[in-house]
Design an enzyme around this catalytic site. Sequence first.
Site: not given
Length: 533
Positions: A66, A68, A89, A100, A268, A296, A360, A388
């Site tokens: 998210k 990215t 954030r 993560k 979150a 999230f 991806f 990405w």
Amino acid sequence: MTDIQIAQSAAPLPIAEIAGKLGLCDSEWIPYGRHSAKVVRTPDSAPRGKLILVTAVNPTPAGEGKTTVSVGLADGLSRIGQKTALCLREPSLGPVFGMKGGAAGGGKSQVIPMEDINLHFNGDLHAVSSANNLLSAAIDNHIHFGNSLRIDPRRVSWRRCMDMNDRALRNITIGLGGPVHGMPRESGFDITAASEVMAILCLAKDLRDLRERLGKIIIAADQDGKAVTCADLRVQGAMTALLQNAIYPNLAQTLEYTPTLIHGGAFANIAHGCNTLIATRTAMSLADITVTEAGFGADLGAEKFLNIKCRQGGLWPGAVVIVVTARAVRHHGGFDNLGRHIHNVRNGFGLPAVVAVNQFTDDTQEELESILSYCRDRGVAAVLASGWAEGGAGCEALARQVLSSAQRSTPKFTYALEETFEEKIRALAQEIYGAENVDFSPAAKKSMTQFEDMGFGSLPVCMAKTQYSLSDDPKKNGAPRGFTLFVRSFKVSAGAGFAVAMTGEILSMPGLPRTPSYEQVDIGEDGKLSGLF
């Protein structure tokens, strides 16, 4: 190349040039090294720019990229001629050294200097921890020296915090060793991102508001069951002093030099999951378009962004981007989870939804086309995003779609503040999560009644819930139906301006995984970091 290698090979602009791109004069920012700064400009009372919110489906444990996508979208908007600012954030060291990862994006869609950002960036989270723990020390010091406020040691609700995952500190006994060392009592630690001080920092409008909110923190009950606050201990001034620099947003840049404000780090799943109101309003007063994200899935960060942050801050986005991946669709066993989040954004909040399919390298064309086709069949704009691999160029199509979709709309909230706590929780559970019913523990029921009797009933509710499912059971993938949400405890964060409902087995102090990320992190003799993603 790894994320850190890509970031280390970049040639960032001097931070003065980034400040200049936003139109900041010299008195409105303070340099923190060569490539970051603190913005000390007072946000406009009525920000002019458009606001775009980036959210996601319920993520897999590795996340769906998210941040990215947020970075790529901001760069894509800049590439097509929009004066853009990005608001993110600050990362917590818990996820950085856990599983993560950080919060600076990835690949060619990153914010730099990523090493500094991911490792206690400019000291903000340490300031929050220090302010939180000063209050903790003040409570036990007051009890030790006579306890004139008649604090009941068994009913102290304020806990210490640290910016790290450490399950051994969830529940502890303090004050052992005899009278000189204090009064023994049970306590514990929360992670800094879950501290009410962090939530206050994220929602405060200015330094005065910050001080007032800190004073409202409920720390305990006295011998008669009445609330004792931070102001009763007269410690809010010292806490504000510790936060005097942390209240200013941090200015950084993307790999493509889009100005980025990074500020605040509320989780979150156990807090409200948004960057600071000050940073968002500052960006909106300086840029034509501000891109921000909420933590999230949309059932957590976006819901709280809209029902709590927007309500308190007088904001409302023009459009919402929902990030999905082929991996997440496989994880959820189909499109039901994505469909629920689209429904919530469009029907629940009345906002335009744009689906960003984050690509991806191992995705198949068939998988990607199936997601696009699903969205097209439901009249939802969906765009492939390859930030990405390609940076802003890979998100130009997304940027154009977001621009065409954004519109002004009247805020539409899930519940009215005049409703009871139980009614608010039921509205969230049934309308956002898809629950059939809500069950409350006796303790939660009692707390809700007590806080309503104390005059806090008009506060919004911040749900603490697993990020992995729309339900309170992390193993229930997709869009479960017929389940009962269980609320086990309830409290009021009076300074933050919301109540907190703890559901399922969600914890305010996470633990490290079996194979933590810190095992890969190192620094060479040349001072160069490695293994940081």
